[in-house]
Enzyme design. Sequence first.
Site, PDB file in Angstrom:
ATOM      1  N   ASP A   1      -4.559  -9.084   2.592  1.00  0.00           N
ATOM      2  CA  ASP A   1      -5.675  -8.883   1.106  1.00  0.00           C
ATOM      3  C   ASP A   1      -5.897 -10.631   0.854  1.00  0.00           C
ATOM      4  O   ASP A   1      -7.084 -10.657   0.615  1.00  0.00           O
ATOM      5  CB  ASP A   1      -4.963  -8.267   0.109  1.00  0.00           C
ATOM      6  CG  ASP A   1      -5.697  -7.674  -0.736  1.00  0.00           C
ATOM      7  OD1 ASP A   1      -7.000  -7.592  -0.458  1.00  0.00           O
ATOM      8  OD2 ASP A   1      -5.298  -7.216  -1.795  1.00  0.00           O
TER       9      ASP A   1
ATOM     10  N   TYR B   1       0.897  -1.341   0.115  1.00  0.00           N
ATOM     11  CA  TYR B   1      -0.118  -0.065   0.129  1.00  0.00           C
ATOM     12  C   TYR B   1       0.864   1.215   0.296  1.00  0.00           C
ATOM     13  O   TYR B   1       0.349   2.438  -0.161  1.00  0.00           O
ATOM     14  CB  TYR B   1      -0.997  -0.151   1.135  1.00  0.00           C
ATOM     15  CG  TYR B   1      -2.460  -0.456   0.822  1.00  0.00           C
ATOM     16  CD1 TYR B   1      -2.502  -1.022  -0.238  1.00  0.00           C
ATOM     17  CD2 TYR B   1      -3.384  -0.145   1.894  1.00  0.00           C
ATOM     18  CE1 TYR B   1      -3.853  -1.521  -0.467  1.00  0.00           C
ATOM     19  CE2 TYR B   1      -4.672  -0.476   1.725  1.00  0.00           C
ATOM     20  CZ  TYR B   1      -5.058  -1.144   0.461  1.00  0.00           C
ATOM     21  OH  TYR B   1      -6.227  -1.469   0.427  1.00  0.00           O
TER      22      TYR B   1
ATOM     23  N   LYS C   1       5.851 -14.202   5.483  1.00  0.00           N
ATOM     24  CA  LYS C   1       6.352 -14.839   4.592  1.00  0.00           C
ATOM     25  C   LYS C   1       7.824 -14.818   4.971  1.00  0.00           C
ATOM     26  O   LYS C   1       8.611 -14.407   4.177  1.00  0.00           O
ATOM     27  CB  LYS C   1       6.213 -14.936   3.199  1.00  0.00           C
ATOM     28  CG  LYS C   1       6.458 -15.554   2.288  1.00  0.00           C
ATOM     29  CD  LYS C   1       5.861 -16.897   2.224  1.00  0.00           C
ATOM     30  CE  LYS C   1       6.800 -17.927   1.330  1.00  0.00           C
ATOM     31  NZ  LYS C   1       6.600 -19.229   1.450  1.00  0.00           N
TER      32      LYS C   1
END
Length: 426
Positions: A313, A162, A232
């Site tokens: 998301d 973002y 991750k």
Amino acid sequence: MSHEYDQVEVPESGEKITYDEDADELDVPENPIIPILHGDGIGRDVGPAAQKVLTAAAEATGHEINWMRVYAGQAARDRYGEDVNLPDDTVNAIREHRVAIKGPLTTPVGAGYRSLNVALRQTLDLFANVRPTYYLDGVPSPMKSPEEMDMVTFRENTEDVYAGIEWEAGTEEVEQVRDFVEDEMGFDDVMHDGPIGIGIKPITEKGSKRLVREALDYAIENDRDKVTLVHKGNIMKFTEGQFGEWGMEVAEEEYPDEEVFAAPDSLWEEQDEVDIPEDAVMVEERLADAMLQWMQLRTDEFDVLAMPNLNGDYLSDAAGAQIGGLGIAPGANFGAGRCLAEPVHGSAPKRAGQDQANPSAIILSGRLMFEYMGWDDAATLIRDAVEESISNGEVTYDLERQIEGGEKLSTTEFSDNVVENIEELA
Ligand code: NAP
């Protein structure tokens, strides 16, 4: 101090919600002014429908909402002029009144347009996007046991992808960045082969920690058992991995063990054997790829998830699909003393203006807004009333096509049906 508004009508009665920053407390009058933005596309259908339902739930529980219509997207262009997508009026009204609700906004495709949703979240520093995912009786689902899903996702809302720091292939800027990364930073073996696009993924200590704090406070206040930090970090060690480390630091350093217990080595170990203090919220780390399958196969093991932006998301949409999809998936954006409720779905242009779309998602987003305001009675009433319509098979097209013997209602008919339930259940 009140702003002067150019094209917005300020309600004649009603009081402002205020916030005591030191105590981190919201003061909500019985008759607050609440800005509402109906939105583009199906927002024109579901926005007014939600306004009607939320008004009814507030009245049935002894409150009064004084709505203040604000505009963005097409409605802003119509009202303020072709170039105005997000008027200052709208940003100022939401900033000044602290709690607001919005429908979806279309992001026009083409160069030079920034997502209005991202702009609003960043301008108002609404750093946590929160999406509760729970099963409503009667909702069609592809899962065998959809009722096992009762999860709340906290997605970081201002950084990671973002932040929008990217350079397009073929530009002078991308070549400057490539030269810097190759010559100064020594990463030449993956950078030199033909045209390239480059993005930067910033993850800050401040952004990570305040998001995790928000998730932990929510878990404590709502008697949740576990907060899972999803990242991750095995591949992106200094961004995603760092998010996990900062998150664990918050758990270890800012809360007593009896309240929040940071599970050791949780990235690789099962936590079944860990001795957790009774009533403490356990905090663990999990990798995003594994999490996507566990969410489906071991749904009932997860509770509250806290994630950087992009993981949030993917995971929140995937979670939503397990309990009926976009038509009923609610959400809200939170900042310090601020809430902007909004459904997960977009403006669905194909369905726009046809009185067809399911208003449940924005109605249930209103439920989140009421919970934030401390109007728990009105919030529960909304959930029960929506569930009653759905379990009776009285639903909009999206659910009707999956429910044998269901009755197809328009947006207006469905919201009237929910209002009737509110009046009966109150
Ligand atoms: P979308 O608007 O969410 O719609 C995709 C499909 O999902 C619809 O065609 C419809 O499927 C179903 N759907 C969504 N909301 C529904 C509802 N309330 N009731 C029933 N079905 C519903 O996604 P999109 O088409 O990718 O995006 C359209 C625009 O919305 C884009 O400009 C995008 O940028 C914007 N957007 C805005 C927000 C936001 O404002 N927060 C969020 C996401 C996207 P069927 O037609 O197959 O029934």
